[in-house]
Design a protein around this motif. Structure first.
Motif, PDB file in Angstrom:
ATOM      1  N   TYR A  84       0.871  -1.175   0.000  1.00  0.00           N
ATOM      2  CA  TYR A  84       0.000   0.000   0.000  1.00  0.00           C
ATOM      3  C   TYR A  84       0.907   1.224   0.000  1.00  0.00           C
ATOM      4  N   PHE A  85       0.468   2.260  -0.687  1.00  0.00           N
ATOM      5  CA  PHE A  85       1.248   3.500  -0.668  1.00  0.00           C
ATOM      6  C   PHE A  85       0.320   4.676  -0.903  1.00  0.00           C
ATOM      7  N   GLY A  86       0.783   5.861  -0.544  1.00  0.00           N
ATOM      8  CA  GLY A  86       0.006   7.072  -0.722  1.00  0.00           C
ATOM      9  C   GLY A  86       0.857   8.299  -0.486  1.00  0.00           C
ATOM     10  N   PRO A  87       0.312   9.479  -0.808  1.00  0.00           N
ATOM     11  CA  PRO A  87       1.101  10.712  -0.729  1.00  0.00           C
ATOM     12  C   PRO A  87       1.105  11.342   0.665  1.00  0.00           C
ATOM     13  N   ILE A  88       2.209  11.992   0.961  1.00  0.00           N
ATOM     14  CA  ILE A  88       2.344  12.870   2.131  1.00  0.00           C
ATOM     15  C   ILE A  88       2.968  14.150   1.608  1.00  0.00           C
ATOM     16  N   ARG A  89       2.315  15.283   1.773  1.00  0.00           N
ATOM     17  CA  ARG A  89       2.874  16.556   1.322  1.00  0.00           C
ATOM     18  C   ARG A  89       3.490  17.273   2.522  1.00  0.00           C
ATOM     19  N   VAL A  90       4.769  17.603   2.394  1.00  0.00           N
ATOM     20  CA  VAL A  90       5.480  18.360   3.426  1.00  0.00           C
ATOM     21  C   VAL A  90       5.530  19.811   2.973  1.00  0.00           C
ATOM     22  N   ASP A  91       5.070  20.714   3.830  1.00  0.00           N
ATOM     23  CA  ASP A  91       5.053  22.137   3.510  1.00  0.00           C
ATOM     24  C   ASP A  91       5.450  22.913   4.753  1.00  0.00           C
TER      25      ASP A  91
END
Length: 194
Positions: A84-91
């Motif tokens: 399983y995979f998915g996005p993580i946005r670092v801001d």
């Protein structure tokens, strides 16, 4: 099952991945946009069969802003792999408005051309609202509301007209007027108004 699919985080925050599995082994990792592994995450409690496990990632201050991918791999006793995979946005970038300027700063309504230019620069993608208000804070002109704007400079020309009248060529009465710019960063829920 995987509890987290998409999460925006800042440097002060952690992201927690939760895995519920009937399998006794697995790995969790975070990768950058090129697919290179940034870190392995350690589950708590350690994988030991049926159960719910979680791992936390806190990006370091050296971690650049951008899109990362969490990847969860579990392997059963028969050697079957589930992934399983998915996005993580670092801001972590603070929202800034710079180079705000109005020209001319004053003029006679009887002179031509009757136009005032407002310019500004935003350092990241924002939702922007730009208006003109009179000296009693009544909005006399709205140029745009919640418009998506990318990180760059913007220029808006005001022909000293008003949204409050439909008369062609009508200008606002003499007085003091201010440009009111409100920008909102939907990723961090922070805003700036000038």
């Amino acid at each position: 099952s995987v509890a987290l699919i998409n999460k925006t985080i800042s440097v002060q925050e952690n992201v927690t991945l939760q895995v519920k599995t009937r399998i006794g082994g697995g790995s969790l990792s975070v990768e950058d946009q090129t697919g290179a592994k940034v870190t392995d995450l350690f589950v708590s409690p350690g994988f030991s069969g049926d159960g719910t496990y979680q791992a936390t990632w806190a990006p370091s201050s050296a971690q650049s802003d951008g899109l990362y991918t969490f990847r969860i791999r579990v392997l059963d006793a028969g050697g079957n792999l589930a992934e399983y995979f998915g996005p993580i946005r670092v801001d972590k970038t603070d929202l800034k408005v710079s180079d705000a300027a109005v020209a001319p700063t004053s003029f006679n309504l009887g002179s031509f051309p009757q136009a005032v230019t407002f310019q500004y620069t935003v350092n990241k993608t924002v939702q922007a609202t730009l208006r003109v208000a009179n000296e009693t804070d009544v909005i006399v002109k709205t140029f745009y509301e919640s418009q998506t704007q990318l990180a760059k400079g913007y220029t808006q020309v005001w022909n000293v007209d008003s949204s409050l009248t439909t008369a062609i060529g009508a200008t606002v009465p003499a007085g003091v007027y201010n440009f009111v710019l409100f920008v909102f960063d939907p990723l961090t829920n922070k805003s700036v108004q000038i």
